[in-house]
Structure formats: structure tokens, C-alpha cells
Design a protein around this motif. Sequence first.
Motif, PDB file in Angstrom:
ATOM      1  N   PHE A  25       0.724  -1.293   0.000  1.00 18.84           N
ATOM      2  CA  PHE A  25       0.021  -0.061   0.093  1.00 18.84           C
ATOM      3  C   PHE A  25       0.923   1.281  -0.005  1.00 18.84           C
ATOM      4  O   PHE A  25       0.518   2.411   0.390  1.00 18.84           O
ATOM      5  N   CYS A  26       2.125   1.097  -0.201  1.00 14.85           N
ATOM      6  CA  CYS A  26       2.875   2.314  -0.544  1.00 14.85           C
ATOM      7  C   CYS A  26       4.063   2.153  -1.686  1.00 14.85           C
ATOM      8  O   CYS A  26       4.243   1.118  -1.766  1.00 14.85           O
ATOM      9  N   GLN A  27       4.798   3.112  -1.745  1.00 13.15           N
ATOM     10  CA  GLN A  27       5.953   2.999  -2.955  1.00 13.15           C
ATOM     11  C   GLN A  27       7.093   2.650  -2.270  1.00 13.15           C
ATOM     12  O   GLN A  27       8.209   2.611  -3.086  1.00 13.15           O
ATOM     13  N   CYS A  28       7.162   2.156  -1.163  1.00 13.24           N
ATOM     14  CA  CYS A  28       8.532   1.897  -0.706  1.00 13.24           C
ATOM     15  C   CYS A  28       9.036   0.296  -1.086  1.00 13.24           C
ATOM     16  O   CYS A  28       8.204  -0.577  -1.330  1.00 13.24           O
ATOM     17  N   SER A  29      10.278   0.442  -0.861  1.00 14.07           N
ATOM     18  CA  SER A  29      10.971  -0.841  -1.507  1.00 14.07           C
ATOM     19  C   SER A  29      10.790  -1.901  -0.652  1.00 14.07           C
ATOM     20  O   SER A  29      10.555  -1.934   0.695  1.00 14.07           O
ATOM     21  N   HIS A  77      14.121   5.167   3.060  1.00 12.96           N
ATOM     22  CA  HIS A  77      13.796   3.425   2.860  1.00 12.96           C
ATOM     23  C   HIS A  77      12.293   3.276   3.281  1.00 12.96           C
ATOM     24  O   HIS A  77      11.491   2.289   2.828  1.00 12.96           O
ATOM     25  N   THR A  78      11.700   3.969   4.521  1.00  9.64           N
ATOM     26  CA  THR A  78      10.335   3.797   4.807  1.00  9.64           C
ATOM     27  C   THR A  78       9.660   5.305   4.646  1.00  9.64           C
ATOM     28  O   THR A  78      10.296   6.074   4.240  1.00  9.64           O
ATOM     29  N   CYS A  79       8.283   5.098   4.736  1.00 10.14           N
ATOM     30  CA  CYS A  79       7.588   6.501   4.606  1.00 10.14           C
ATOM     31  C   CYS A  79       6.279   6.475   5.815  1.00 10.14           C
ATOM     32  O   CYS A  79       6.475   5.844   6.626  1.00 10.14           O
ATOM     33  N   LEU A  80       5.563   7.557   5.444  1.00 14.07           N
ATOM     34  CA  LEU A  80       4.632   7.918   6.382  1.00 14.07           C
ATOM     35  C   LEU A  80       3.450   6.871   6.474  1.00 14.07           C
ATOM     36  O   LEU A  80       2.900   6.574   7.432  1.00 14.07           O
ATOM     37  N   VAL A  81       3.414   6.043   5.462  1.00 12.89           N
ATOM     38  CA  VAL A  81       2.479   5.047   5.659  1.00 12.89           C
ATOM     39  C   VAL A  81       2.819   3.979   6.572  1.00 12.89           C
ATOM     40  O   VAL A  81       1.775   3.528   7.362  1.00 12.89           O
ATOM     41  N   GLU A  82       3.942   3.498   6.544  1.00  9.33           N
ATOM     42  CA  GLU A  82       4.252   2.449   7.477  1.00  9.33           C
ATOM     43  C   GLU A  82       4.536   3.100   8.904  1.00  9.33           C
ATOM     44  O   GLU A  82       4.088   2.412   9.765  1.00  9.33           O
ATOM     45  N   SER A  83       4.571   4.254   9.163  1.00  4.28           N
ATOM     46  CA  SER A  83       4.617   4.812  10.391  1.00  4.28           C
ATOM     47  C   SER A  83       2.960   5.234  10.672  1.00  4.28           C
ATOM     48  O   SER A  83       2.773   5.777  12.090  1.00  4.28           O
TER      49      SER A  83
END
Lengths: 621, 289
Positions: A25-29, A77-83
Motif C-alpha cells: 500500500f505504498c511505494q517503498c522498497s 527507505h520507509t515512509c509515513l504509510v508505515e509509521s
Amino acid sequence: MDWEKLGLKMGLEIHQQLNTDHKLFCQCSTKLTDEEYNEIIERNLRPTQSELGKIDRAAFQESLKKSNFKYESFDYHTCLVESDDEPPHSLNKQALEISIIIGKLMNMHIVDEFHTMRKQVIDGSNTGGFQRTGLIATDGYLETPYGKVIIESLGLEEDAARRIKTTNEYTEFRLDRLGIPLVEITTDPSMHHPKQVQKVAYMIGQVLRSTNVKRGLGTIRQDLNISIAKGARVEIKGVQNLDLIPDIVENEVKRQLALIEIKNILNKRNAEVLDEIHDITKLFENTNSKILNNANTIKAIILKGFNGIIGKEIQPGRRFGSEIASYAKKRGVSGIFHSDELPAYGITKEEVIKVKKFLNIQKEDAFIIVAHDNDTAINALEEVKRRAKLGFKGVIEETRKSLDNGNTEYLRPLATANRMYLETDIPSFKINKKWINKIASNLPELQDEKKERIIKEYKLSEDLTNQLVRILESDRFEDILKDVKVDPTPVASLLAYDLRDIKREGYDINLLTNKHLKDIFTLFKDKKIAKDSIKKLTIATIQNPNEDIHKIAENNNLILLDSKDIEKIIDEIIVKNEDMIKERQMASIGPLMGIAMKKLKGKANGSAVNNIIQNKIQKLI
Amino acid sequence: MHPKHWVKAANLIADDISNGSDGVVVAHGTDTMHYTAAALSFMLETPVPIIITGAQRSSDRPSSDAHLNLINSVIAAKSNLSEVSVCMHGSLNDTYAYLHKGTKVRKMHTSRRDTFRSINYEPIAKIENNIMKINPHYEYIKRNEKELDINNSIEEKVGYIKSFPGISDEFIEYHIDKGYKGIVIEGTGLGHVPNVLINSLKRAKEEEIPVIMTSQCIYGRVNMNVYSTGREIIDSGVISGKDMTSETAYVKLCYVLGQTTDYKEVKELMNKNIAGEFNEKSSTKYFLN
Ligand SMILES: [Zn+2]
């Protein structure tokens, strides 16, 4: 053991990470990282009610721990979706496509619409307090040597955050793994033999590995459901080694049988778990037991009629007491002491007698001691009481953790349906029939089938083929062979082994295109280069990727000489060594070969040189 | 939230306070929370704290920020700081919340928990581990220092226009033609609009429709003296919004036009600091904090 008579039933749940370009659900690797994190984010989670107003029992137990969570977050490497600071982006279509391929390979029915649900998980492994999951396919099957096995469902979900460390104050997770697409494959619980489960797990693994999934440690996880007729369903998490499955099953059946036996004994004895918690700190004022000496308080409860039961073995090396202890540990103590194992741990026989006298208990009774600060000890003993009382029920529905020796340990109660509710941030996604049909008509070959075909078609050895397929080079191999009709073995061994060596030597093998490889093997096919020069030429090509292959071979002195040129060189050698030849006659071939090959290294085949020399000597003598 | 709802909220809060509440916590959606915070700041004089709070992550999820925000709002409502303020997460962590002055706060991120920021100001208090620490540089109104007073008449017909490179005077003309009683223009930079608007601004002045200039920079103070166009804008009767956010300026104009329709009086009130909406002094601390 007579599995059939026991009514053994087993099912599998397999989780596999997909090898997509970015997360669900996000563009992170989807690659994990071991770089230093940029930020720590501190959070707490609380259970919420389901739509029916109920709190899931597993979530409730977790919430009693009042845990603090820390998340290792990365700037890029991560974004606000993960947090959990930004709503999820739309569903990853690549993940959906891989899932449909897997579903189709297992003869499943694909759903018309993908609905994202939230599955409540408040152990901290998901920043939102839930895992996003959805159903992709149902009602499939696999043909196995033990008959058909029904594949009940295929789900697509987010992987959880990686647990990095746990201390008394907090648990720390890394956000890199959170959100990696994961398929969840569930069989029906109809398997009756441990070997069958092992085989089915292997077969599902084969299906998965023929698609675009991640490889390596931790990318696949197996969970096992086990029950026997008189027992209850137990879910065993994290079975890493398939070979361990038969042991795990046997140990779990033993455990369930032992718990049923314990239940019968307790009921026969009219046993009872007494509610009162006694403070016995004073009794140990001068104890030699380090643990008791260091504790703020020592508390005990009485288990009437439990004597001998707590020490009863229920799995190899694990006692009923271990079950009780694992419940207590969830409340922050490191263990319990029970009367069946005492005197031990520095607690003397006299002290045991003192406790028994103080608690005023009889021979057939037992006691359990917890030593810790006041509140923790009380909380832990409440859990001890709860678990001891469950002893009267026999086997309890639980989620357990797989241990390395084939045993299992209590993790949490089995989750209920109350933890699922709709994810409102993501619209449902229609899966159109045309797409499914297109995917279905182009399914990948299963790994075992592919190996067999390659061995037959190209006459490769089994070892070489296994390696080629395992490291995913078989497609490239077949592509080269399609265009260049050359001996397949050198192609396979370059791809399967030499490329890895070349990479290890520090060359960037990504610079090598299929066109390069085809050019190299065309030179080999046309006898322009020797077999031994293939690896050298490959390295030279990586160093000059834009140069003409013939030029590269020439510049590196790899082009084979034609027989006239070879003869010329050999003639020169023979003239220089005439005396030796005359003296040693045919025995001079050895030394002459040595001299010739040194001069012709990489430019002539040994057998051809050998033939020429033999002819020339014969003529001379 | 329509301006009507500000009035309703102010009435309910005033009722609560006169019925003996020692503090009020208002649960609010976050999108327009800062408009309501400004409106309540202008409409109410309060002897007790009025705290507005909400959640960026809905309370149906275990990770909701509602929990920390609510607990800290209650702590603020029990405190000695008797003003209208916004209490929300101070960072991405579930560890502390900030209290922002009702007229100096703005939602600055679509989704982060710490979306609310003090603009051209600092948070007036920090609440951590159940303890509230008031910013030592902030002179606050203490509990029972003021008596309850409500002034809830407002003008709803106020326009709000953002200037942009291709804007034409039709935007201003339209609002005048349609009978708008006041206009807030969010200009560029120090408070500019293209020259083509000057004539329509002069018409607004002639028709005694107050026009307030704020800046789309969000941070910093409007100053129309620096460039010649700016001086022309001033000559057209445009009032500086100083260091107010555009949202606060809009709410203030609604409020002021509710108090008087006299053009001169409106101008005077707009230049008067009613609820701490201006700062005469700036600070290096007031940017991106
Ligand atoms: Zn991300």
C-alpha cells in the motif's frame, strides 16, 4: 501412535513474501535494510471493539501487558504509510497479479472483488494496530500422493514490522518489513498423517517458488493447525524446518493426550484452585536461594489435589508446570516454583516443609510460588490460577510458538472472528474476468516439472539443472539455447557457477546482456574460442560492454589459431628440439606438449595440438 | 463546519461554563479545527480553559491519537490557563502534546499526528507524562481572571480569495456584485496582488467593503510598504492582516462585521488586537517550529 484412532486433524497456513517492486500500500522498497535508522517513533496501542461491540480475546490479553513500542523509521527507505501517519495508497497491482497466478496454480476460484479488511493485532508488530488483509481466492486443491488436499483460501496481506529487541520497558521494531506483500495460503484441516502435512507444505512451496516470490530465510513461514478428537484446535506458529513437522505433530498429540489425562485425574480427585494469594516473604528471610533473596515479595497459591500433576511431563522435557509458567511469564515474571519440583533452585527441604505448614496443606495438595515486586507477583499468580483452572477443561484453544526441538510454547489465546473489520481507507478493487483468463492461460511451469523437462531436453546433469533453476537462471539459459545451437553444458555452467565467481571477483555482472552471452557462445560454437576461454571472455566483455565481441576476443588473445598457424608454431618447436626427439623417441610427446601449450595457451585446443605433434614425431623418427 | 456552527458551539460552551464547568474540552474534526478555535477565541471571554482537540487517526483503530490528545486536553482543561486553545500531538510519538493559541494555529499536514502548528508563534504549553508546562515566555490569562462573556453575532457573507499570477479583477468584482460584506485576499509574498486588481480594489473602497491582505507564505508578516504596487494597494484601502494566518483573518472579519457595519469602525477593529491574533514582535523561533 494410531493417528486415525486419535482423530488427528491437521491444516496448514503458509505465508510467503512476494517479490514485488514496492510494498502493498505504498511505494517503498520491499528490500530489508541494515542501515542505521534515522528516527525512533514511540507509540502505544489499545484494543478497539469490533462492529458487534466485542473485543477480541487475543487483543485483550495483549493489552493487559501495557506495552510501549518503538519503531525504527528511515528517511527514505520507509515512509509515513508505515509509521501510520498517512493513509494507505492504492493496492499494488503487481502483488494482486502474482496472487492470482498462485491461486490459479492451485486450481482456485478467484474472487470478483478484492476487499481490504483490518485484522486487529496489537502486539506492536503493526503500527496501526491491525494488519491489512483481503481474500483473493477460494476452493482450490492440490493433487498429492495422499490424495487431494483442499486449499481453502488464499489471502493477500501486509507483512508485519521486524521485531528487533524486547526489554522490560519496550519492544522495538524496524519498519522495513512492514507492508511487504504476503500471500496467506490455508488448507482445510483434513490432513490425517504427519508425513502428509510435510509433503503438502513442500508442494505448496514448489508452487510458490515457480512464481515471483522472495527467497531466503524468513521469506516463507509455515503455521500448523492440530487437533485430536478429544482435544482442541491449536495453532502452531513459525515452523521453519519442514523436516520437523512430524516431530511437532507427535509432541503436540502427546501434549493433548497428557492434558486430557490431567483433566480426568483432577476431576476424579475433586481438585480445586484456591483463590487466596498468600504472602510468604517472611518464611524466606534467611534463604540461600538467590532468586528468592533478591525478590521484593514472595507469594504463593494453593492447588488442592494437584500434587504430582504440575510435575507431570506433557512433552519431552516439558511439564504441566511449564504450561502454567508460560502464562505467568506474559505478566512479566521469569518463571514460577512449584511443589512438584522442590526442593531445588537453592530452596531447601526445610523451607518446603515450612511453606507447607504455613499454607496448611495436605499431602495431595500442591503450591506455586512467584517471587517479584508486589503487583507483578499478584498479576502473575492470577494468570497461574487461570491456567490451572483451565486444567479441568483439558486442551485449550491456543496459539503456540514452534520451538527448535519440535516442542511448542504458549503464545496467546486463539484469535476470534471479532478481530476482523473493514478497512475504510481503501476502496474495493474489481478483478475483471479477462485479466484472470489472460493470467490463467500463461501460467508458469512448476519448478519440479521445469527441472525434469530441462534435464530431458538439454541432457544436462541433475546437479547443474538444480542449481540453474534454483538461482533462477533457467529462463536465460533457454533463451540463449533458442538462438545459438551450441553444447548446452558450458552455457549452463557459466550461468549456474561461473557468473557467481565472476561477481565475487568484483565484476558487475549486471552489465552482461543476453546479447553479450549469445555473442560469446556463437564464437564458441564457431570454434573461434576454446571452452576454457569462455569465462575469460565473459569478464573481458563486462570490462568493455560496448566493444565488438570478436575484437574483445582478439585483444585478449583468445581467438583460436587455424591449423596452419598451429602447425607452423609446432614445426618451429620441433626444429629446436630435434636432438631430444631423436633420443627419447615417442616419449618426447610429453615435454613437447608442455612447450607447445605454453606458447598456444588459449589459442588452440589441446587435442588438436597433441594430434599434430604425434604426426610430426612419427614422420621424424 | 459552517460559521453558524461556531455560534452554536459558543452558546453551548457558555452554557456549560455558566452551569459550573471548571473547564471545557471540545471534540472537533481536524480539518476546520483552527477556524473554530479562532472563532471561539473572538466570541468568548472565559474564566476557565476551553480546549479543542481531535484525532488524525480515527478512534476505531488501536493506534488512534485520540487517546493521548483527549487525556492531555483534560489536563489542560484542569489547568490555570484560561484561554481557547488547541491540544494535539506534538510529534509523531505518543509521548507529548502541545497547546496552541486558538488564533495562532493552523493544520499544516494532511495526515500526520503533529499536523497542528503554531504559526508566527510558539506552542503556549507542552503536556507530557500528565504534567503541563506553560511556555515561560507566554503571558497567559489565568483562571477566573475574566468573567464569562459571549459576543456571538457574526457576518457569514465574507469572501476569501487567493491571488495567483493569472488572476483577473473579475474575482473582486464578482464578490462586490454579489453583495459580499468583506473580503480576505491571500496575496503573494509580503502581501501583493497583480496590478490588474487595483481598480477593483478601489471600487471596493468606494463601496465601503473592507478588504484584508494576508500572505500565502503562511509564515511572516504582511508589509505593503516595500514595493510601489504595495503602496498602491494601501491607497486602495486594503487593510494589512499583519502576522495573522489567512484563516484567522477570515474568521476575524466575520466576527468584526458581526459587531459593526461602519467601514471606519471595521477598519479600527481589524487593527485592534482582540484575542492575541497579532504579534507586534517577531522572533527567530516562530518559523517551522
Ligand atoms: Zn512506505
